[in-house]
Design an enzyme around this catalytic site. Structure first.
Site, PDB file in Angstrom:
ATOM      1  N   GLY A 144     -12.669  38.829  46.361  1.00  9.56           N
ATOM      2  CA  GLY A 144     -13.711  39.827  46.603  1.00  9.56           C
ATOM      3  C   GLY A 144     -14.381  39.722  47.953  1.00  9.56           C
ATOM      4  O   GLY A 144     -15.297  40.482  48.263  1.00  9.56           O
ATOM      5  N   HIS A 145     -13.946  38.776  48.792  1.00  7.06           N
ATOM      6  CA  HIS A 145     -14.626  38.559  50.086  1.00  7.06           C
ATOM      7  C   HIS A 145     -13.611  38.424  51.206  1.00  7.06           C
ATOM      8  O   HIS A 145     -13.336  37.305  51.625  1.00  7.06           O
ATOM      9  CB  HIS A 145     -15.481  37.301  49.994  1.00  7.06           C
ATOM     10  N   PHE A 146     -13.088  39.353  51.741  1.00 10.93           N
ATOM     11  CA  PHE A 146     -13.098  40.773  51.455  1.00 10.93           C
ATOM     12  C   PHE A 146     -11.667  41.223  51.228  1.00 10.93           C
ATOM     13  O   PHE A 146     -10.800  40.785  51.978  1.00 10.93           O
ATOM     14  CB  PHE A 146     -13.686  41.557  52.629  1.00 10.93           C
ATOM     15  N   VAL A 167     -12.259  36.535  54.284  1.00 10.29           N
ATOM     16  CA  VAL A 167     -13.131  35.690  55.102  1.00 10.29           C
ATOM     17  C   VAL A 167     -13.845  34.723  54.169  1.00 10.29           C
ATOM     18  O   VAL A 167     -14.385  35.132  53.137  1.00 10.29           O
ATOM     19  CB  VAL A 167     -14.179  36.544  55.864  1.00 10.29           C
TER      20      VAL A 167
END
Length: 143
Positions: free
Chosen positions: A47-49, A54
């Protein structure tokens, strides 16, 4: 110097929150250097990203804080069964460059001050010799 089994004997953290893979250098009451291999299969990358992974800055700071705790444990001979190093504050945190899958995050912790149960450290995270994050950490040792 310290592999993951040695680290787990000192830190209470476990997967997925144990963020130091190995310690390569240690000078009591002065400095500790370790690293984290950042791999694409880390859960936070989902979820990041999506499409541009990252490593979250707060996790880089957590990796540095864990390195600082290892320095305190090893320097003072604290028994991890009887003592816990708790983070009290983070000052002057700066993020210089993104950390992405495939990076080897080098974690350097240095003692700035130590009096009684209170430790003040400076932590610097680098990738390929370039600073990606830095901060000062205040921690206390509690029973």
């Amino acid at each position: 110097m310290m592999d993951i089994n040695d680290i787990q004997k000192l830190l209470p953290h476990r997967y997925p929150f144990l963020l130091v893979d190995r310690v390569t250098e240690f000078e009591p009451d002065k400095k500790l250097v370790g690293f984290k291999n950042v791999t694409f299969n880390e859960q936070f990358f989902n979820g990041h990203f999506p499409g541009q992974p990252v490593m979250p800055g707060v996790l880089i700071l957590e990796a540095l804080a864990q390195s600082c705790a290892l320095l305190a444990y090893k320097s003072s001979g604290l028994d991890p069964k009887e003592n816990v190093v708790y983070l009290m504050s983070i000052d002057g945190a700066k993020f210089r460059k993104p950390v992405v899958p495939g990076d080897r995050l080098t974690l350097t912790a240095e003692v700035l001050r130590h009096k009684g149960p209170i430790w003040k450290h400076r932590g610097v995270a680098t990738v390929d010799g370039q600073v990606v994050a830095e901060a000062e950490f205040l921690a206390t040792v509690a029973k």
